[in-house]
Design an enzyme around this catalytic site. Structure first.
Site, short mmCIF file in Angstrom:
data_model
loop_
_atom_site.label_atom_id
_atom_site.label_comp_id
_atom_site.label_asym_id
_atom_site.label_seq_id
_atom_site.Cartn_x
_atom_site.Cartn_y
_atom_site.Cartn_z
CE LYS A 26 -9.80 -0.50 2.32
NZ LYS A 26 -9.39 0.49 3.31
CD1 TRP A 85 -2.69 1.55 0.44
CD2 TRP A 85 -2.01 1.89 2.55
NE1 TRP A 85 -3.41 2.59 0.96
CE2 TRP A 85 -3.04 2.83 2.25
CE3 TRP A 85 -1.44 1.93 3.82
CZ2 TRP A 85 -3.49 3.78 3.17
CZ3 TRP A 85 -1.89 2.87 4.73
CH2 TRP A 85 -2.89 3.79 4.41
CG ASP A 136 -2.03 -2.48 7.30
OD1 ASP A 136 -1.61 -1.66 6.47
OD2 ASP A 136 -3.21 -2.44 7.74
#
Lengths: 435, 410
Positions: free
Chosen positions: B256, B138, B220
């Site tokens: 999300k 990311w 993460d």
């Protein structure tokens, strides 16, 4: 102590070791010391442990209503309900700079709608998750861009006294050189302009000066218009950079324009400035982290660059701010009818604070408490400075279970019909008991 | 003269620029496969039904106090969020050596963890400790750790472009050869952007090296629930590492899996050797939070806490998550099937083998450019697509476009 079970553990030692120390390693955190709690935290902790039924905590940051609780403005409650029933809300990442409608209104609050700086498009507004975050973002912006030749590291001048978290925020942003300028004078029980000017006169060029636009924390003592004129003249002459604070309690004056006057004024003088704002108190949105960082530039050609760099910094701090509270503030401020209603509700808050100040002053006068208490009603807003010294403040908490900030300041809204007499009596005793 | 006169225009963030270009495109059949958020089959963002329900409950709750949240956040949120990652019956939780910090989204959690590690890990203020992020990763990982003060943020081998899979040998090689005490940022599941996760066996190998070489584990976890549709399954790697006795950080995002993108709901879960270490760590975390945002926003955290702590709502939420995950799986299956039916050159198994929201299609930059310019289908230059951008209405067009691109552009 329960030992950790490890799947197919080859090491029989783990069954023998006292603390299930897998692999024989010390904790990677072994050398981490317990952080010294902030004075505020220690105070709150002591208050919580205090079992005295008459105890009173006057050091809180929120506005408390007569029943001793924080509360929600009726208008805000209605808007929250409307928003929750709104089928068109889109769950998406907001822009790193926040809600446009919010930053627009927040900017207008600080500068006034017809500000030349706004018209000339040299103003950047960034929504931040609260007031601290706004200061932090401003600090990061300065560190990264104030001096392109080298990472700028100060000095930053803070008022004496000031919110004890401010220094930490600048340091966390990488700015180590933090200094003080004279502000509150114990003898005069107010701002000592001469000494303030003396200190700023000596500040190196390009120093950043953090000034409270209103509702100075923790003294509640604000600068007059004349004092602002003199100070800004010095700032411009000495090429210093102003970072103005409109902290959460600023709008407890109830008069938005009055609270933001110093910001209007500096901008109208053609100055560049940063201004950190909060909307928590006047909207009762404490939990919603609604802050704003305003940046007024000298040239509009710089706007896009500064904006893009602010967005880049935001990406590595919190990526995007939270929408909820900002939505509410924007909804109120962009609707004239809402604004009228909101101002009404805030007016009650302000009037109650004034009333408490008057009642406290009266009680103290009747008790014959030494000193002049007029300043209680000369200042306004959420905090007032009682003039009590450290020993007297300690007496209050230890012997009377009344908790003030170490500086002797207290949150007037925490005083109500039930505890007013006791508190007045306690202050009287603190002043008259030999310690 | 402005003090900001030397400020240069920052490079635009790629994914935002892509969205901008997409928005400006007038082509009627344009498709945006660059967005990083869930979309329904109508191409719209989705407010989870359970979230709508809980929002109403909260808004009408008279008993709520409207105070600043504690600096470390809403207690019920912190503990229930950690439980989601580590499991209800996690021994580490029972041993009281798990703590958490409520943060501004996953980014905020990474930021807090990074700031702590820079100050207190591997000596004091050791900015030279290498931080390893996957190659690719990311795009914000680099910025967060660099801005926290780490001088040395480097890639570890991860994606094998030639074989379109995990470069395990390379990964393990980097783990063996890196300086001791290096920090490794691991994707808990649904790797962004490749969609390629280590298998359980591969995780075991990775863990073995990390334990032996005393490397720091920083997970993460932004997509728990999105990888397989099952929360526990998606948390396997995190829980395995905990069971192996690692101390670690896990940055969790609820953007999300709760659709709470705009409320910034994140949690930094901390697993320490014991309660005493945990206490000291949390005390320092508080100081760090105090100088960043001081008190986190309550709205999103309340929604998550209320949902996770009510069996009924929790069950409903799991269904909502499964709905999203299932739609992604359906689009994967259909895209692959259509490409195979068209006889598109190459193998397309990776579309269904990859996990989570994203797929690394394998399209090269020239092919990506063709897709964007000629077919008005927007995807990242890396060839990454967001499966959620596919709908029953546009999937044929996308499949045909990929086919045409691969055929005409090499």
């Amino acid at each position: 102590m329960k030992k950790m079970k490890r799947p197919d553990s080859k090491l029989n030692e783990t069954e023998v070791k006292q603390n299930g120390d897998a692999g024989g390693h010390l904790s990677v955190f072994t050398n981490v010391h317990t952080a010294a709690g902030s004075p505020e935290k220690r105070l709150l902790s002591a208050f919580k442990k205090d079992t005295n039924p008459g105890k009173a905590y006057l050091a809180g940051r929120e506005y408390y209503s007569e029943d001793g609780k924080t509360f929600e403005l009726r208008l805000v409650r209605r808007i929250k309900q409307q928003l929750s029933a709104d089928p068109t809300t889109r769950p998406e990442y907001p822009s790193p700079l926040g809600l446009t409608e919010f930053t627009r209104r927040a900017t207008e609050v600080a500068l006034g709608k017809s500000s030349r700086a706004i018209v000339e498009e040299r103003v950047l507004g960034v929504q931040t998750p609260g007031f601290t975050a706004a200061v932090r973002l401003g600090a990061e912006l300065l560190r990264n861009w104030y001096d392109h030749c080298a990472a700028w590291c100060g000095p930053v001048y803070l008022s004496s006294p000031c919110d004890d978290s401010l220094a930490g925020i600048f340091q966390a942003a990488g700015i180590q050189d933090i200094r003080e300028y004279y502000y509150w004078d114990d003898q005069q029980r107010g701002v000592c302009l001469d000494k303030l000017l003396e200190d700023l006169e000596k500040a190196p060029e390009r120093s950043v000066v953090v000034l409270s636009a209103s509702a100075h924390y923790p003294t509640g003592a604000d600068l007059s218009h004349n004092q602002w004129a003199v100070i800004t003249e010095l700032i411009m002459r000495r090429r210093l950079f102003p970072f103005l604070l409109l902290p959460p309690q600023a709008l407890c004056y109830g008069n938005v324009e009055r609270a933001a006057w110093p910001v209007h004024y500096c901008a109208s003088q053609g100055m560049e400035l940063l201004c950190a704002q909060s909307f928590s108190h006047c909207f009762g949105l404490y939990g919603e982290a609604v802050g704003h960082l305003l940046c007024v530039l000298k040239q509009n050609s710089l706007l896009l660059s500064v904006q893009s760099q602010a967005a880049t910094i935001v990406k590595s701090l919190w990526a995007q701010p939270s929408a909820g509270g900002a939505n509410i503030v924007a909804t109120v401020l962009s609707n004239p009818a809402h604004v009228v209603e909101w101002k009404e509700e805030v007016k009650h808050i302000v009037e109650r604070c004034m009333l408490i100040r008057e009642l406290l002053r009266e009680r103290l006068r009747l008790l014959g408490a030494p000193g002049c208490w007029d300043r209680l009603t000369q200042q306004s807003g959420l905090y007032c400075n009682t003039g009590l010294n450290e020993d007297q403040v300690e007496f209050l908490s230890q012997r009377r279970h009344v908790y003030l900030l170490p500086s002797g300041c207290l949150n007037v809204s925490a005083i109500n019909g039930r505890n007013l007499d006791y508190i007045a009596e306690s202050i009287h005793r603190a002043l008259t008991t030999s310690l | 003269m402005s003090v900001f006169s030397e400020v240069a225009l920052a490079a635009p963030v790629a994914v935002f620029k892509l969205s901008q270009d997409f928005n400006n495109d007038q082509f009627p059949n344009k498709v945006n496969l660059g967005v990083g958020a869930y979309r329904t089959d109508e191409g719209k963002p989705w407010v989870l039904p359970v979230v709508k329900k809980v929002e109403k409950v909260i808004v009408h709750d008279d008993s709520l106090n409207h105070e600043y949240l504690p600096i470390l956040g809403l207690p019920e949120f912190r503990s229930s969020a950690s439980k989601i990652a580590l499991g209800e019956d996690s021994p580490a939780i029972q041993e009281k050596r798990v703590g958490a910090v409520q943060c501004l989204g996953g980014t905020g959690a990474l930021k807090m963890g990074a700031e702590f590690l820079r100050r207190f890990y591997n000596g004091n203020n050791n900015t030279k400790t290498p931080v390893y992020v996957s190659s690719p990763t990311w795009e914000n990982h680099n910025a967060v750790f660099a801005n926290a003060g780490f001088d040395d943020v480097r890639p570890y081998k991860y994606w094998d472009a030639a074989n379109r899979g995990l470069d395990l040998a390379g990964f393990l090689g980097d783990l063996e050869s890196c300086p001791a005490h290096s920090i490794f940022v691991l994707h808990a599941c649904a790797h962004n952007p490749t969609g390629t996760d280590p298998t359980q066996e591969q995780w075991q190998l990775i863990a073995e090296v990390m334990m032996r070489r005393q490397l720091f584990v920083f997970f993460d976890s932004a997509y728990q629930g999105f990888a397989s549709g099952n929360l526990d399954k998606d948390a396997w790697a995190v829980r395995y590492f905990v069971s192996m006795g690692f101390e670690m950080f896990c940055a969790q995002s609820f953007s999300k899996n709760f659709g709470l993108y705009n409320e910034r709901v994140g949690n930094l879960t901390i697993v320490a050797r014991d309660a005493d270490n945990l206490k000291r760590v949390l005390s320092q975390m508080e100081k760090i939070v105090r100088t960043t945002w001081s008190n986190p926003p309550s709205q999103g955290a309340r929604i998550v806490a209320v949902t996770l702590t009510s069996p009924e709502l929790f069950s409903e939420w799991k269904d909502n998550v499964k709905t999203m995950a299932d739609r992604v799986l359906l689009m994967r299956a259909q895209l692959k099937a259509k490409l195979q039916a068209l006889g598109t050159a190459g193998t397309w198994d990776h579309i269904t083998e990859q996990i989570g929201m994203f797929s690394f299609t394998g399209l090269n930059p020239k092919q990506v450019e063709y897709m964007v310019k000629e077919r008005h289908i927007y995807l990242m230059a890396s060839g990454r697509i967001n499966m959620c951008g596919l709908t029953s209405k546009n999937i044929d067009y996308v499949a045909e476009s990929i086919h045409e691109t691969v055929t005409n552009v090499q």
